[in-house]
Write a protein that holds these residues in place. Structure first.
Motif, PDB file in Angstrom:
ATOM      1  N   GLU A  73      80.418 -46.344 -44.116  1.00 49.16           N
ATOM      2  CA  GLU A  73      79.960 -45.215 -43.301  1.00 49.16           C
ATOM      3  C   GLU A  73      79.316 -45.721 -42.009  1.00 49.16           C
ATOM      4  OE1 GLU A  73      80.279 -41.979 -43.469  1.00 49.16           O
ATOM      5  OE2 GLU A  73      81.544 -42.122 -45.245  1.00 49.16           O
ATOM      6  N   ILE A  74      78.530 -46.809 -42.133  1.00 47.54           N
ATOM      7  CA  ILE A  74      77.931 -47.420 -40.945  1.00 47.54           C
ATOM      8  C   ILE A  74      79.028 -47.884 -39.989  1.00 47.54           C
ATOM      9  CG2 ILE A  74      76.669 -49.467 -40.132  1.00 47.54           C
ATOM     10  CD1 ILE A  74      74.844 -49.137 -42.577  1.00 47.54           C
ATOM     11  N   ALA A  75      80.072 -48.482 -40.548  1.00 44.57           N
ATOM     12  CA  ALA A  75      81.187 -48.967 -39.725  1.00 44.57           C
ATOM     13  C   ALA A  75      81.849 -47.814 -38.981  1.00 44.57           C
ATOM     14  CB  ALA A  75      82.217 -49.678 -40.608  1.00 44.57           C
ATOM     15  N   LYS A  76      82.028 -46.706 -39.680  1.00 50.23           N
ATOM     16  CA  LYS A  76      82.659 -45.530 -39.077  1.00 50.23           C
ATOM     17  C   LYS A  76      81.840 -45.007 -37.903  1.00 50.23           C
ATOM     18  CE  LYS A  76      84.381 -40.936 -40.376  1.00 50.23           C
ATOM     19  NZ  LYS A  76      84.478 -39.959 -41.494  1.00 50.23           N
ATOM     20  N   VAL A  77      80.523 -44.888 -38.120  1.00 52.17           N
ATOM     21  CA  VAL A  77      79.639 -44.384 -37.064  1.00 52.17           C
ATOM     22  C   VAL A  77      79.534 -45.405 -35.930  1.00 52.17           C
ATOM     23  CG1 VAL A  77      77.306 -43.585 -36.524  1.00 52.17           C
ATOM     24  CG2 VAL A  77      78.347 -42.996 -38.710  1.00 52.17           C
ATOM     25  N   ALA A  78      79.424 -46.694 -36.281  1.00 50.69           N
ATOM     26  CA  ALA A  78      79.289 -47.748 -35.262  1.00 50.69           C
ATOM     27  C   ALA A  78      80.535 -47.831 -34.394  1.00 50.69           C
ATOM     28  CB  ALA A  78      79.029 -49.096 -35.935  1.00 50.69           C
ATOM     29  N   LYS A  79      81.694 -47.647 -35.009  1.00 48.13           N
ATOM     30  CA  LYS A  79      82.948 -47.671 -34.247  1.00 48.13           C
ATOM     31  C   LYS A  79      83.006 -46.501 -33.272  1.00 48.13           C
ATOM     32  CE  LYS A  79      87.933 -48.210 -34.943  1.00 48.13           C
ATOM     33  NZ  LYS A  79      89.012 -48.295 -35.965  1.00 48.13           N
ATOM     34  N   ALA A  80      82.593 -45.321 -33.753  1.00 51.00           N
ATOM     35  CA  ALA A  80      82.555 -44.145 -32.882  1.00 51.00           C
ATOM     36  C   ALA A  80      81.547 -44.341 -31.754  1.00 51.00           C
ATOM     37  CB  ALA A  80      82.206 -42.903 -33.695  1.00 51.00           C
ATOM     38  N   LEU A  81      80.391 -44.930 -32.091  1.00 47.33           N
ATOM     39  CA  LEU A  81      79.355 -45.179 -31.087  1.00 47.33           C
ATOM     40  C   LEU A  81      79.843 -46.182 -30.049  1.00 47.33           C
ATOM     41  CD1 LEU A  81      76.477 -44.683 -30.138  1.00 47.33           C
ATOM     42  CD2 LEU A  81      75.690 -46.432 -31.730  1.00 47.33           C
ATOM     43  N   SER A  82      80.557 -47.210 -30.510  1.00 41.45           N
ATOM     44  CA  SER A  82      81.112 -48.206 -29.587  1.00 41.45           C
ATOM     45  C   SER A  82      82.128 -47.555 -28.648  1.00 41.45           C
ATOM     46  CB  SER A  82      81.791 -49.332 -30.379  1.00 41.45           C
ATOM     47  OG  SER A  82      82.438 -50.231 -29.517  1.00 41.45           O
ATOM     48  N   SER A  83      82.952 -46.664 -29.192  1.00 39.07           N
ATOM     49  CA  SER A  83      83.935 -45.953 -28.378  1.00 39.07           C
ATOM     50  C   SER A  83      83.244 -45.065 -27.350  1.00 39.07           C
ATOM     51  CB  SER A  83      84.844 -45.116 -29.287  1.00 39.07           C
ATOM     52  OG  SER A  83      85.765 -44.378 -28.520  1.00 39.07           O
ATOM     53  N   THR A  84      82.169 -44.395 -27.779  1.00 42.50           N
ATOM     54  CA  THR A  84      81.417 -43.533 -26.861  1.00 42.50           C
ATOM     55  C   THR A  84      80.776 -44.364 -25.746  1.00 42.50           C
ATOM     56  OG1 THR A  84      80.928 -41.982 -28.653  1.00 42.50           O
ATOM     57  CG2 THR A  84      79.538 -41.856 -26.699  1.00 42.50           C
ATOM     58  N   ARG A  85      80.216 -45.516 -26.127  1.00 42.73           N
ATOM     59  CA  ARG A  85      79.608 -46.390 -25.116  1.00 42.73           C
ATOM     60  C   ARG A  85      80.644 -46.870 -24.108  1.00 42.73           C
ATOM     61  NH1 ARG A  85      75.913 -49.815 -29.391  1.00 42.73           N
ATOM     62  NH2 ARG A  85      74.064 -48.466 -29.337  1.00 42.73           N
ATOM     63  N   GLN A  86      81.845 -47.192 -24.597  1.00 40.28           N
ATOM     64  CA  GLN A  86      82.902 -47.630 -23.692  1.00 40.28           C
ATOM     65  C   GLN A  86      83.312 -46.496 -22.766  1.00 40.28           C
ATOM     66  OE1 GLN A  86      84.033 -50.833 -23.427  1.00 40.28           O
ATOM     67  NE2 GLN A  86      85.104 -50.070 -21.626  1.00 40.28           N
ATOM     68  N   SER A  87      83.385 -45.272 -23.320  1.00 42.24           N
ATOM     69  CA  SER A  87      83.721 -44.103 -22.495  1.00 42.24           C
ATOM     70  C   SER A  87      82.640 -43.863 -21.444  1.00 42.24           C
ATOM     71  CB  SER A  87      83.874 -42.865 -23.374  1.00 42.24           C
ATOM     72  OG  SER A  87      84.951 -43.011 -24.280  1.00 42.24           O
ATOM     73  N   LEU A  88      81.380 -44.016 -21.855  1.00 43.61           N
ATOM     74  CA  LEU A  88      80.278 -43.884 -20.898  1.00 43.61           C
ATOM     75  C   LEU A  88      80.401 -44.910 -19.779  1.00 43.61           C
ATOM     76  CD1 LEU A  88      77.178 -43.268 -23.200  1.00 43.61           C
ATOM     77  CD2 LEU A  88      77.945 -41.776 -21.361  1.00 43.61           C
ATOM     78  N   LYS A  89      80.712 -46.131 -20.172  1.00 38.88           N
ATOM     79  CA  LYS A  89      80.859 -47.211 -19.185  1.00 38.88           C
ATOM     80  C   LYS A  89      81.994 -46.903 -18.215  1.00 38.88           C
ATOM     81  CE  LYS A  89      81.475 -52.238 -18.924  1.00 38.88           C
ATOM     82  NZ  LYS A  89      81.708 -53.488 -19.709  1.00 38.88           N
ATOM     83  N   ASN A  90      83.115 -46.409 -18.758  1.00 37.32           N
ATOM     84  CA  ASN A  90      84.269 -46.082 -17.910  1.00 37.32           C
ATOM     85  C   ASN A  90      83.938 -44.952 -16.940  1.00 37.32           C
ATOM     86  OD1 ASN A  90      85.752 -48.003 -19.267  1.00 37.32           O
ATOM     87  ND2 ASN A  90      86.744 -46.539 -20.646  1.00 37.32           N
ATOM     88  N   ILE A  91      83.237 -43.919 -17.460  1.00 39.50           N
ATOM     89  CA  ILE A  91      82.880 -42.782 -16.608  1.00 39.50           C
ATOM     90  C   ILE A  91      81.892 -43.214 -15.526  1.00 39.50           C
ATOM     91  CG2 ILE A  91      81.593 -40.599 -16.581  1.00 39.50           C
ATOM     92  CD1 ILE A  91      82.991 -39.816 -19.112  1.00 39.50           C
ATOM     93  N   GLU A  92      80.921 -44.056 -15.909  1.00 34.77           N
ATOM     94  CA  GLU A  92      79.949 -44.535 -14.924  1.00 34.77           C
ATOM     95  C   GLU A  92      80.635 -45.369 -13.843  1.00 34.77           C
ATOM     96  OE1 GLU A  92      77.209 -46.506 -17.450  1.00 34.77           O
ATOM     97  OE2 GLU A  92      76.027 -44.706 -17.884  1.00 34.77           O
ATOM     98  N   GLN A  93      81.607 -46.181 -14.242  1.00 37.37           N
ATOM     99  CA  GLN A  93      82.353 -46.971 -13.256  1.00 37.37           C
ATOM    100  C   GLN A  93      83.175 -46.060 -12.347  1.00 37.37           C
ATOM    101  OE1 GLN A  93      84.608 -49.648 -15.733  1.00 37.37           O
ATOM    102  NE2 GLN A  93      82.996 -51.191 -15.816  1.00 37.37           N
ATOM    103  N   GLU A  94      83.810 -45.046 -12.945  1.00 33.64           N
ATOM    104  CA  GLU A  94      84.594 -44.101 -12.156  1.00 33.64           C
ATOM    105  C   GLU A  94      83.686 -43.297 -11.234  1.00 33.64           C
ATOM    106  OE1 GLU A  94      87.993 -42.015 -10.817  1.00 33.64           O
ATOM    107  OE2 GLU A  94      87.684 -43.948 -11.820  1.00 33.64           O
ATOM    108  N   GLN A  95      82.512 -42.951 -11.744  1.00 35.33           N
ATOM    109  CA  GLN A  95      81.548 -42.224 -10.937  1.00 35.33           C
ATOM    110  C   GLN A  95      81.093 -43.069  -9.743  1.00 35.33           C
ATOM    111  OE1 GLN A  95      77.784 -41.207 -12.881  1.00 35.33           O
ATOM    112  NE2 GLN A  95      78.056 -39.090 -12.259  1.00 35.33           N
ATOM    113  N   ALA A  96      80.824 -44.340  -9.996  1.00 41.29           N
ATOM    114  CA  ALA A  96      80.421 -45.247  -8.913  1.00 41.29           C
ATOM    115  C   ALA A  96      81.539 -45.384  -7.882  1.00 41.29           C
ATOM    116  CB  ALA A  96      80.049 -46.611  -9.487  1.00 41.29           C
TER     117      ALA A  96
END
Length: 387
Positions: A73-96
């Motif tokens: 369950e931790i792996a499932k949530v951590a994987k989703a969190l990692s994906s969200t962080r990557q999406s945040l990073k991509n959006i922040e880069q696109e925003q910049a």
């Protein structure tokens, strides 16, 4: 069985064996009945103790299953969190990037406004041969044909500048709209990230409580050694199954992988961190390390040391979430204690590609990566292969 219980049973048997042969029948019968009753009581106590031991084993297995479920369950949530962080990073880069483009457009528009204003002003103020002045005042119309070609070039250049100006203004409007959209997406993702982080913390607390109960069931050193041996056997069996699968796949594949032989001493470490346990050193009892443990921060990327194919990606007792990568020619790398696995069995991976996240699965107290290199099932010292 405890030593005390064992000696009690032996004492009963010895007592029955050495009763005086010359005793009366009544004494023999009474003594025999008494010893039989005592022996029956001891045997009942033994059966009760054995049942407790069986219950303890069942409890330990149940706790291990709970730990596995928690870590998955931790792996499932951590994987989703990692994906969200990557999406945040991509959006922040696109925003910049959009903000940079926005500033560039604003600067270009200001320059174009100034240039067009200067052109119109100079066209009006240029004098006798100015096209705009001739049009407005109809002054000296006979000279119009002589300079019309020049003014056509000027007009085309001006028109091009105006079209560019309009294009920049339109693009600026698009960029502003995109920035507004990105800001909304960023806010939504941040909310999602906070929710995922809260779930992850809850799961980790549950895992911590389960791990504490498991450690209580492994009280003695012998029990701990037996547990380590069982863990090692589980990993060895998984590696052997992966090796057989790799050999079968190599026979069936048209293209074979090159292995690691040419890369010895040149491989980048799968995780940046301090090596805490060294290959071959004593772990406990007769159990020694077959790999190395590299400290890392929870959630850090675990990278494949070389190109290959993932043969195994699952939870394994004692090692948690494990990935095994086949590199060809009998070479495999093993990555354990992960928080989450980012690849599945059958996936091809490139050198340096993320395959997992650093964690503490398999009952680890601190986040780390357990790492092995094997050749045809034999454990090799990873330190000799890493750069």
């Amino acid at each position: 069985m405890s030593v005390r219980l064992f000696l009690s049973i032996i004492g009963c048997i010895v007592a029955l064996a050495i009763m005086p042969i010359g005793s009366s029948a009544i004494a023999q019968e009474g003594g025999a009945n008494s010893q039989k009753e005592k022996l029956a009581e001891l045997q009942a106590e033994l059966r009760a103790r054995q049942q407790v031991l069986e219950n303890n084993r069942a409890s330990a297995q149940e706790l291990e299953n709970v730990l596995k479920a928690s870590e998955l369950e931790i792996a499932k949530v951590a994987k989703a969190l990692s994906s969200t962080r990557q999406s945040l990073k991509n959006i922040e880069q696109e925003q910049a990037r959009l903000e940079e483009e926005q500033e560039g457009l604003k600067t270009a528009i200001r320059k174009q406004q100034s240039l067009l204003s200067s052109q119109l002003k100079s066209a009006f103020m240029a004098g006798h041969y100015d096209y705009a002045k001739m049009l407005f005042y109809q002054d000296d119309a006979r000279t119009f044909e002589r300079v019309i070609t020049y003014y056509q070039y000027v007009a085309k250049a001006r028109q091009k500048e105006i079209e560019s100006f309009r294009g920049n203004v339109a693009r600026l409007e698009e960029v502003n709209a995109e920035l507004s959209e990105k800001a909304l997406s960023l806010a939504a993702l941040k909310d999602e990230q906070e929710g995922q982080r809260a779930v992850l913390i809850t799961r980790q607390d549950d895992r911590k409580a389960t791990l504490k109960k498991i450690n209580k069931t492994i009280a003695s050193e012998n029990q701990h050694i037996a547990s380590l041996q069982a863990d090692e056997k589980a990993l060895k069996d998984a590696i052997e199954a992966a090796r057989i699968a790799a050999e079968r796949a190599a026979r069936e594949a048209e293209v074979s992988m090159d292995g690691l032989a040419k890369l010895k001493g040149k491989l980048a470490a799968p995780v940046k961190g301090r090596i805490r346990n060294l290959f071959g050193s004593r772990r406990q009892g007769q159990v020694s390390w077959k790999g190395i443990v590299i400290d890392g921060a929870e959630g850090d990327p675990v990278n494949s040391i070389a190109p290959g194919k993932v043969l195994y990606a699952d939870w394994l007792r004692g090692f948690g979430l494990v990935a095994i990568v086949d590199h060809g020619e009998g070479y495999m790398s093993v990555y354990g204690h992960n928080q989450a696995l980012l690849k599945q069995a059958g996936d091809d991976v490139r050198q340096g590609e993320r395959i997992a996240l650093v964690g503490r699965s398999g009952g680890q107290e601190y986040p780390n990566l357990y790492f092995e290199i094997r050749h045809k099932g034999k454990a090799l010292n990873p330190s000799s292969w890493l750069d």
